[in-house]
Design a protein around this motif. Sequence first.
Motif, PDB file in Angstrom:
ATOM      1  N   LYS A 198      50.114  50.684  41.203  1.00 12.65           N
ATOM      2  CA  LYS A 198      50.530  52.070  40.969  1.00 12.65           C
ATOM      3  C   LYS A 198      50.196  52.971  42.148  1.00 12.65           C
ATOM      4  CE  LYS A 198      50.012  51.804  35.933  1.00 12.65           C
ATOM      5  NZ  LYS A 198      49.221  52.282  34.760  1.00 12.65           N
ATOM      6  N   LYS A 199      49.027  52.721  42.766  1.00 16.77           N
ATOM      7  CA  LYS A 199      48.572  53.592  43.839  1.00 16.77           C
ATOM      8  C   LYS A 199      49.160  53.214  45.203  1.00 16.77           C
ATOM      9  CE  LYS A 199      44.197  54.876  41.643  1.00 16.77           C
ATOM     10  NZ  LYS A 199      44.415  56.344  41.668  1.00 16.77           N
ATOM     11  N   ASN A 200      49.884  52.099  45.256  1.00 21.03           N
ATOM     12  CA  ASN A 200      50.445  51.639  46.526  1.00 21.03           C
ATOM     13  C   ASN A 200      51.954  51.402  46.437  1.00 21.03           C
ATOM     14  OD1 ASN A 200      48.130  51.043  48.644  1.00 21.03           O
ATOM     15  ND2 ASN A 200      47.355  50.460  46.626  1.00 21.03           N
ATOM     16  N   GLY A 201      52.615  52.297  45.730  1.00 21.71           N
ATOM     17  CA  GLY A 201      54.070  52.259  45.699  1.00 21.71           C
ATOM     18  C   GLY A 201      54.664  51.007  45.106  1.00 21.71           C
ATOM     19  N   GLY A 202      53.970  50.414  44.135  1.00 23.38           N
ATOM     20  CA  GLY A 202      54.491  49.225  43.484  1.00 23.38           C
ATOM     21  C   GLY A 202      54.206  47.929  44.215  1.00 23.38           C
ATOM     22  N   GLN A 203      53.434  47.989  45.313  1.00 18.05           N
ATOM     23  CA  GLN A 203      53.151  46.805  46.117  1.00 18.05           C
ATOM     24  C   GLN A 203      51.779  46.219  45.776  1.00 18.05           C
ATOM     25  OE1 GLN A 203      55.485  45.518  48.319  1.00 18.05           O
ATOM     26  NE2 GLN A 203      56.775  47.103  47.399  1.00 18.05           N
ATOM     27  N   LEU A 204      51.702  44.895  45.851  1.00 11.22           N
ATOM     28  CA  LEU A 204      50.433  44.190  45.677  1.00 11.22           C
ATOM     29  C   LEU A 204      50.202  43.249  46.846  1.00 11.22           C
ATOM     30  CD1 LEU A 204      50.272  43.043  41.929  1.00 11.22           C
ATOM     31  CD2 LEU A 204      48.718  44.616  43.081  1.00 11.22           C
ATOM     32  N   PRO A 205      48.947  43.038  47.262  1.00 17.85           N
ATOM     33  CA  PRO A 205      48.667  41.993  48.255  1.00 17.85           C
ATOM     34  C   PRO A 205      49.154  40.654  47.720  1.00 17.85           C
ATOM     35  CG  PRO A 205      46.732  43.382  47.895  1.00 17.85           C
ATOM     36  CD  PRO A 205      47.731  43.752  46.841  1.00 17.85           C
ATOM     37  N   ALA A 206      49.510  39.753  48.617  1.00 15.23           N
ATOM     38  CA  ALA A 206      50.110  38.475  48.225  1.00 15.23           C
ATOM     39  C   ALA A 206      49.218  37.654  47.305  1.00 15.23           C
ATOM     40  CB  ALA A 206      50.463  37.667  49.467  1.00 15.23           C
ATOM     41  N   PHE A 207      47.904  37.813  47.411  1.00 18.05           N
ATOM     42  CA  PHE A 207      46.993  36.981  46.632  1.00 18.05           C
ATOM     43  C   PHE A 207      46.761  37.504  45.213  1.00 18.05           C
ATOM     44  CE2 PHE A 207      44.335  40.121  48.711  1.00 18.05           C
ATOM     45  CZ  PHE A 207      43.466  40.521  47.710  1.00 18.05           C
ATOM     46  N   LEU A 208      47.346  38.676  44.881  1.00 11.61           N
ATOM     47  CA  LEU A 208      47.145  39.253  43.562  1.00 11.61           C
ATOM     48  C   LEU A 208      48.410  39.165  42.716  1.00 11.61           C
ATOM     49  CD1 LEU A 208      45.048  42.518  44.095  1.00 11.61           C
ATOM     50  CD2 LEU A 208      44.293  40.318  43.209  1.00 11.61           C
ATOM     51  N   LYS A 209      48.188  39.025  41.410  1.00  9.49           N
ATOM     52  CA  LYS A 209      49.275  39.036  40.444  1.00  9.49           C
ATOM     53  C   LYS A 209      49.017  40.161  39.442  1.00  9.49           C
ATOM     54  CE  LYS A 209      49.770  33.990  40.697  1.00  9.49           C
ATOM     55  NZ  LYS A 209      49.703  32.715  39.910  1.00  9.49           N
ATOM     56  N   SER A 210      50.063  40.563  38.732  1.00 10.15           N
ATOM     57  CA  SER A 210      49.911  41.572  37.699  1.00 10.15           C
ATOM     58  C   SER A 210      48.849  41.119  36.703  1.00 10.15           C
ATOM     59  CB  SER A 210      51.246  41.790  36.988  1.00 10.15           C
ATOM     60  OG  SER A 210      51.120  42.772  35.983  1.00 10.15           O
ATOM     61  N   LYS A 211      48.033  42.061  36.268  1.00  9.93           N
ATOM     62  CA  LYS A 211      46.942  41.838  35.305  1.00  9.93           C
ATOM     63  C   LYS A 211      45.697  41.212  35.923  1.00  9.93           C
ATOM     64  CE  LYS A 211      49.695  43.274  32.032  1.00  9.93           C
ATOM     65  NZ  LYS A 211      49.545  44.658  31.501  1.00  9.93           N
ATOM     66  N   ASP A 212      45.767  40.827  37.203  1.00 14.60           N
ATOM     67  CA  ASP A 212      44.579  40.287  37.861  1.00 14.60           C
ATOM     68  C   ASP A 212      43.482  41.342  37.955  1.00 14.60           C
ATOM     69  OD1 ASP A 212      45.214  37.667  38.309  1.00 14.60           O
ATOM     70  OD2 ASP A 212      45.884  37.950  40.379  1.00 14.60           O
ATOM     71  N   LYS A 213      42.254  40.860  38.039  1.00 17.41           N
ATOM     72  CA  LYS A 213      41.119  41.726  38.321  1.00 17.41           C
ATOM     73  C   LYS A 213      40.319  41.113  39.464  1.00 17.41           C
ATOM     74  CE  LYS A 213      40.625  43.618  33.655  1.00 17.41           C
ATOM     75  NZ  LYS A 213      39.723  43.770  32.479  1.00 17.41           N
ATOM     76  N   VAL A 214      40.016  41.921  40.467  1.00 13.33           N
ATOM     77  CA  VAL A 214      39.190  41.484  41.584  1.00 13.33           C
ATOM     78  C   VAL A 214      37.760  41.939  41.292  1.00 13.33           C
ATOM     79  CG1 VAL A 214      38.732  41.672  44.052  1.00 13.33           C
ATOM     80  CG2 VAL A 214      41.095  41.659  43.221  1.00 13.33           C
ATOM     81  N   TYR A 215      36.838  40.985  41.298  1.00 11.50           N
ATOM     82  CA  TYR A 215      35.439  41.299  41.022  1.00 11.50           C
ATOM     83  C   TYR A 215      34.659  41.305  42.327  1.00 11.50           C
ATOM     84  CZ  TYR A 215      36.544  40.349  36.134  1.00 11.50           C
ATOM     85  OH  TYR A 215      37.099  40.369  34.880  1.00 11.50           O
ATOM     86  N   LEU A 216      34.012  42.410  42.597  1.00 11.59           N
ATOM     87  CA  LEU A 216      33.183  42.545  43.795  1.00 11.59           C
ATOM     88  C   LEU A 216      31.735  42.726  43.375  1.00 11.59           C
ATOM     89  CD1 LEU A 216      32.749  42.982  46.856  1.00 11.59           C
ATOM     90  CD2 LEU A 216      33.204  45.405  46.466  1.00 11.59           C
ATOM     91  N   THR A 217      30.882  41.790  43.755  1.00 15.30           N
ATOM     92  CA  THR A 217      29.453  41.901  43.487  1.00 15.30           C
ATOM     93  C   THR A 217      28.732  42.271  44.778  1.00 15.30           C
ATOM     94  OG1 THR A 217      29.492  40.272  41.715  1.00 15.30           O
ATOM     95  CG2 THR A 217      27.387  40.684  42.741  1.00 15.30           C
TER      96      THR A 217
END
Length: 315
Positions: free
Chosen positions: A112-131
């Motif tokens: 939503k925040k990037n004009g409908g674009q996602l990095p290639a490694f992400l899919k819809s509904k994915d969550k990236v966890y950063l520890t």
Amino acid sequence: MKRLSLMALAALFVLGFAACNGGGSFKRTKSGLMYKIISDQKNPLPKNGQFLKFEYVQKVRDSILFSSAENGPAYVVIDSAATPDYNPNEIFAFLRKGDSAVVIIEADTIRKKNGGQLPAFLKSKDKVYLTIKVIDLFATQDLADADRKATMEVYMKKAEQEAEKQKLKDLETLNAYVKSKNITVQSAPQGTLVEITNPGTGAQVDSGKYVSVMYTGQTMAGKVFDSSIDPKFQHPGQPYTFMIGGRGAIKGWDDGLRLFKKGGKGRLYIPSAYAYGKQGAGEDIKPNENLIFDVEVVEVSDTMPKSAQQMPGGH
């Protein structure tokens, strides 16, 4: 030290999920970023302009994308007025030395925040966890820079040692391969195996010389991944030009081409440590994959040819 951008962080995060077992529920920043901080609150909060040094692991699904174990710790300047742009920069002012944190970056929000674009490694509904685990705090950039320099020297030395071990393993595999095919090869100065069909008769390839090379690259399994000859790849008919010793190509090219003169033809058997290493490249070149290049040195000169076709990233 640059602030970490949304797309950069979405493409280079780090994390083990163990911190999620800490107490407390997740909160949200003004931009909607989910986070949780695990702290004993014994140390003071950082001040604006100070620098946090932290270890990290970035994970999506079951895959670790990046981690400080491989790349070294990260450093970030504290800015309590950080723009609420769905970026972990929003929480760094809340972290004390010794604290841990978990940040959850939702792919649908990134879209939503990037004009409908996602990095290639992400899919819809994915969550990236950063520890994140904060291991130090520095009052000035000079102190942070000095620590980063010392830390990276240690990591670079470790990486060089690992690359040397991988090279020896790769060369064992390549030597067995050429032996099984009854191929006669020579070793270039740093170990790349070179099959010379025509050494050439013109100027010698050497440090500081610009070389123009026609090539076809393939994996050991015979999968062609790039070519300056095959029209289905970019720039057919255009040689790749770079300066020997100038880091304009993978190390195996820089090493192996030194056995040729202008007009020379042959094949380079390149250990993965002198190609794309443990990162691999694209879909065709897997991590720690040895490569084969058919090459023809069409030009050797002291200056960059005016008509040279240079392609980004090197070979």
